[in-house]
Design a protein around this motif. Sequence first.
Motif, short mmCIF file in Angstrom:
data_model
loop_
_atom_site.label_atom_id
_atom_site.label_comp_id
_atom_site.label_asym_id
_atom_site.label_seq_id
_atom_site.Cartn_x
_atom_site.Cartn_y
_atom_site.Cartn_z
N SER A 101 40.72 38.93 38.17
CA SER A 101 40.99 37.50 38.21
C SER A 101 40.52 36.89 39.52
O SER A 101 40.69 37.48 40.59
CB SER A 101 42.50 37.26 38.07
OG SER A 101 42.81 35.91 38.36
N ASP A 102 39.98 35.68 39.43
CA ASP A 102 39.58 34.98 40.66
C ASP A 102 40.79 34.52 41.46
O ASP A 102 40.67 34.12 42.61
CB ASP A 102 38.64 33.82 40.36
CG ASP A 102 39.24 32.73 39.47
OD1 ASP A 102 40.44 32.81 39.11
OD2 ASP A 102 38.50 31.79 39.12
N ASP A 108 32.90 41.33 39.12
CA ASP A 108 32.87 39.94 38.69
C ASP A 108 34.29 39.38 38.66
O ASP A 108 35.23 40.09 38.28
CB ASP A 108 32.26 39.81 37.29
CG ASP A 108 30.79 40.18 37.26
OD1 ASP A 108 30.12 40.07 38.31
OD2 ASP A 108 30.32 40.59 36.19
N LEU A 109 34.41 38.12 39.03
CA LEU A 109 35.68 37.43 38.96
C LEU A 109 35.75 36.62 37.66
O LEU A 109 34.77 35.99 37.26
CB LEU A 109 35.87 36.51 40.17
CG LEU A 109 35.89 37.21 41.53
CD1 LEU A 109 36.05 36.18 42.64
CD2 LEU A 109 37.01 38.24 41.59
N PRO A 137 41.54 38.29 44.19
CA PRO A 137 40.22 38.90 44.37
C PRO A 137 40.13 40.04 45.39
O PRO A 137 39.04 40.32 45.90
CB PRO A 137 39.39 37.71 44.85
CG PRO A 137 40.35 36.92 45.68
CD PRO A 137 41.67 37.04 44.94
N GLN A 173 37.24 42.70 44.90
CA GLN A 173 35.90 42.20 45.15
C GLN A 173 35.67 41.97 46.64
O GLN A 173 34.63 42.33 47.19
CB GLN A 173 35.62 40.91 44.38
CG GLN A 173 34.15 40.49 44.51
CD GLN A 173 33.89 39.10 44.01
OE1 GLN A 173 34.51 38.16 44.46
NE2 GLN A 173 32.95 38.98 43.06
N THR A 215 48.32 35.61 39.55
CA THR A 215 47.47 35.55 38.38
C THR A 215 48.24 35.85 37.11
O THR A 215 49.26 36.55 37.15
CB THR A 215 46.29 36.54 38.51
OG1 THR A 215 45.57 36.57 37.28
CG2 THR A 215 46.73 37.93 38.86
N SER A 249 37.94 33.68 35.48
CA SER A 249 38.88 32.57 35.71
C SER A 249 40.18 32.80 34.95
O SER A 249 40.22 33.52 33.94
CB SER A 249 38.25 31.25 35.26
OG SER A 249 38.23 31.17 33.84
#
Length: 182
Positions: A108-109, A157-158, A112, A115, A131, A160
């Motif tokens: 989830s963005d 990858d994030l 993060p 990442q 999240t 939304s």
Amino acid sequence: MIKESGKGLVLVVSKWDVAEGKDAFTRDELAPQIAQTFDFVPWAPLIFTSSVTGQNVTKIFDMALEIAEQAPDLDDLILPAGGGNLLGAAGLVLGSIAPRVRLTAVQSDAAPSMQVSWKRREPTWVDRCETFAGGLATNYPGGFTYAYWKNAVDRIDLVSEDDLVSAALIMLQATGHLPEGA
């Protein structure tokens, strides 16, 4: 849907080290409830893990190896980032027997840390961690598995929060079960 498409599935209960009020019998009491919730995939193994303590991480390695052996033409593997347990197992196994397979993680963005840690090339604490996918959220990667996934992942990858909710609704429509955000 999963079985018909020829995909593998492992049900992983992560962050078992922080489960409140657990005792020696909690896992045995919880497993049938989880099995009932996921009754549409009765063949899927269930593992309780902790990336902090390393509990059952080796079992994930074994399952990642089994998946890699059953899918010799696999080009890409996309996994939830979580705290790093599954990524560590996949990175170790794929690096040994299928190094050509590209490993992508998603998270989830709104949480993060994986990442951020991967881009900085070191475990990094991130304050933002609120999240819908709470079972996969972490402020800091698990220290036990970081060494296994840091160089094995090709990208993170994030996703939304809106996309996470949409995916949950698609799963509800397809299976009749509303999944947890994890």
